[in-house]
Design a protein around this motif. Structure first.
Motif, short mmCIF file in Angstrom:
data_model
loop_
_atom_site.label_atom_id
_atom_site.label_comp_id
_atom_site.label_asym_id
_atom_site.label_seq_id
_atom_site.Cartn_x
_atom_site.Cartn_y
_atom_site.Cartn_z
N ALA A 198 1.81 -6.33 16.50
CA ALA A 198 3.03 -5.53 16.41
C ALA A 198 3.38 -5.23 14.96
O ALA A 198 3.77 -4.10 14.62
N LEU A 199 3.24 -6.23 14.08
CA LEU A 199 3.51 -6.00 12.66
C LEU A 199 2.49 -5.03 12.06
O LEU A 199 2.84 -4.14 11.28
N ASP A 200 1.23 -5.20 12.42
CA ASP A 200 0.19 -4.30 11.92
C ASP A 200 0.43 -2.87 12.39
O ASP A 200 0.14 -1.91 11.65
N ALA A 201 0.96 -2.72 13.59
CA ALA A 201 1.25 -1.37 14.10
C ALA A 201 2.36 -0.71 13.29
O ALA A 201 2.32 0.50 13.03
N MET A 202 3.36 -1.49 12.88
CA MET A 202 4.41 -0.94 12.01
C MET A 202 3.81 -0.42 10.72
O MET A 202 4.15 0.68 10.25
N LEU A 203 2.92 -1.19 10.13
CA LEU A 203 2.29 -0.80 8.87
C LEU A 203 1.41 0.43 9.07
O LEU A 203 1.41 1.34 8.21
N ALA A 204 0.70 0.51 10.18
CA ALA A 204 -0.14 1.67 10.45
C ALA A 204 0.70 2.93 10.59
O ALA A 204 0.31 4.00 10.09
N ARG A 205 1.85 2.82 11.23
CA ARG A 205 2.74 3.99 11.34
C ARG A 205 3.26 4.38 9.96
O ARG A 205 3.41 5.58 9.66
N GLY A 206 3.53 3.38 9.12
CA GLY A 206 3.99 3.69 7.77
C GLY A 206 2.93 4.44 6.97
O GLY A 206 3.24 5.36 6.21
N VAL A 207 1.66 4.06 7.15
CA VAL A 207 0.56 4.78 6.49
C VAL A 207 0.48 6.20 7.01
O VAL A 207 0.34 7.16 6.24
N GLU A 208 0.57 6.37 8.33
CA GLU A 208 0.48 7.70 8.93
C GLU A 208 1.61 8.61 8.45
O GLU A 208 1.40 9.82 8.28
N ARG A 209 2.79 8.05 8.24
CA ARG A 209 3.93 8.85 7.78
C ARG A 209 3.90 9.08 6.27
O ARG A 209 4.75 9.77 5.73
N GLY A 210 2.95 8.45 5.58
CA GLY A 210 2.85 8.61 4.15
C GLY A 210 3.83 7.76 3.36
O GLY A 210 4.05 8.00 2.17
N GLU A 211 4.38 6.74 4.00
CA GLU A 211 5.35 5.88 3.32
C GLU A 211 4.67 4.89 2.39
O GLU A 211 5.27 4.45 1.39
N ILE A 212 3.45 4.48 2.75
CA ILE A 212 2.68 3.57 1.91
C ILE A 212 1.23 4.05 1.88
O ILE A 212 0.77 4.73 2.81
N ALA A 213 0.52 3.69 0.82
CA ALA A 213 -0.88 4.07 0.71
C ALA A 213 -1.73 3.16 1.60
O ALA A 213 -1.47 1.96 1.73
N ALA A 214 -2.75 3.75 2.20
CA ALA A 214 -3.60 2.98 3.11
C ALA A 214 -4.34 1.85 2.40
O ALA A 214 -4.71 0.85 3.03
N ASP A 215 -4.57 2.00 1.09
CA ASP A 215 -5.31 0.98 0.35
C ASP A 215 -4.39 0.00 -0.38
O ASP A 215 -4.85 -0.77 -1.24
N ASN A 216 -3.11 -0.02 -0.04
CA ASN A 216 -2.19 -0.98 -0.66
C ASN A 216 -2.63 -2.38 -0.27
O ASN A 216 -2.64 -2.73 0.92
N PRO A 217 -2.99 -3.23 -1.22
CA PRO A 217 -3.51 -4.57 -0.87
C PRO A 217 -2.48 -5.46 -0.21
O PRO A 217 -2.84 -6.45 0.44
N ALA A 218 -1.19 -5.14 -0.35
CA ALA A 218 -0.15 -5.98 0.25
C ALA A 218 -0.14 -5.87 1.76
O ALA A 218 0.38 -6.77 2.44
N ILE A 219 -0.71 -4.81 2.31
CA ILE A 219 -0.68 -4.60 3.77
C ILE A 219 -1.27 -5.80 4.50
O ILE A 219 -0.73 -6.26 5.51
N ALA A 220 -2.36 -6.33 3.99
CA ALA A 220 -3.05 -7.43 4.67
C ALA A 220 -2.24 -8.72 4.69
O ALA A 220 -2.52 -9.62 5.49
N PHE A 221 -1.22 -8.80 3.83
CA PHE A 221 -0.47 -10.06 3.71
C PHE A 221 0.90 -10.02 4.38
O PHE A 221 1.61 -11.03 4.37
N VAL A 222 1.27 -8.89 4.94
CA VAL A 222 2.60 -8.78 5.54
C VAL A 222 2.74 -9.70 6.75
O VAL A 222 3.67 -10.50 6.84
N ALA A 223 1.83 -9.58 7.72
CA ALA A 223 1.92 -10.42 8.92
C ALA A 223 1.80 -11.90 8.59
O ALA A 223 2.62 -12.71 9.06
N PRO A 224 0.81 -12.32 7.77
CA PRO A 224 0.77 -13.73 7.39
C PRO A 224 2.03 -14.19 6.67
O PRO A 224 2.48 -15.33 6.86
N GLY A 225 2.61 -13.31 5.85
CA GLY A 225 3.83 -13.67 5.15
C GLY A 225 4.99 -13.90 6.10
O GLY A 225 5.72 -14.90 5.99
N PHE A 226 5.17 -12.99 7.04
CA PHE A 226 6.22 -13.14 8.04
C PHE A 226 6.07 -14.44 8.81
O PHE A 226 6.99 -15.25 8.90
N LEU A 227 4.90 -14.61 9.40
CA LEU A 227 4.69 -15.76 10.26
C LEU A 227 4.65 -17.06 9.46
O LEU A 227 5.05 -18.12 9.94
#
Length: 206
Positions: free
Chosen positions: A139-168
């Protein structure tokens, strides 16, 4: 198989079938034992005694303690992040933080109860990943994917991989840092101070 044997099998299956109400009672006993003494305090014998259920019935239905515990956790779990879609990534992450912050207390007790067992029991780890952890991460990864699709964040932003682990991860260790994560506002503050800046999204004002 003879007709007589097949009939006996069907009769046994009917006798061992557990009603939804009875299942919830059994799950409740498992969760109570977890809160009272942790994973090691949960035994098939203990659940059977507490619920006046035959131990053989428990083994027929769930096979192992780890399967029973995982089923109880999964059944009691209200998805934290599934269904959140505010139209923006920042809004989604803020809503996720509020949802998680509102589920402190008894949920936190359960996660602490299985935390050490998660590390020591591979069968429990696999089951929890499949039924409890993976859906929340997805579910968290899906939020990030939508953000990439909308152009809110770059697809290669290295922080993307750490959002779900950070939350949990914060949810997992908040009990160890009660002075810093002592109330429902802590996780939203973490999102504003850490996650959004890492993603290149301006945090909200004071």
């Amino acid at each position: 198989m003879s007709t007589q044997a097949a009939t006996a099998d069907r009769t046994a299956a009917r006798r061992s079938r557990i009603s939804p109400e009875r299942e919830l009672e059994l799950y409740g006993a498992v969760l109570d034992l977890l809160r009272e003494g942790g994973y090691d305090a949960v035994t098939m014998e203990g659940v059977a005694a507490r619920t006046k259920c035959g131990k053989a019935t428990l083994y027929r239905q769930w096979k192992t303690k780890s399967q029973l515990v995982t089923a109880a956790l999964d059944k009691s779990r209200c998805p934290l992040f599934t269904g959140i879609d505010t139209g923006s990534l920042a809004g989604d992450l803020r809503a996720a933080a509020v949802a998680a912050g509102g589920r402190r207390g008894r949920d936190t007790e359960l996660m602490e109860a299985v935390g050490q067992a998660y590390l020591r029991h591979p069968d429990l780890r696999r089951a929890l990943r499949e039924t409890v952890i993976t859906p929340e991460v997805a579910a968290l990864d899906a939020m990030l994917a939508r953000g990439v699709e909308r152009g809110e964040i770059a697809a290669d932003n290295p922080a993307i991989a750490f959002v779900a682990p950070g939350f949990l991860g914060v949810l997992r260790v908040e009990g160890l840092f009660e002075d810093r994560f002592g109330d429902e506002d802590a996780l939203p503050a973490y999102v504003e101070a850490v996650i959004l800046p890492a993603l290149g999204i301006a945090p909200s004002g004071p």
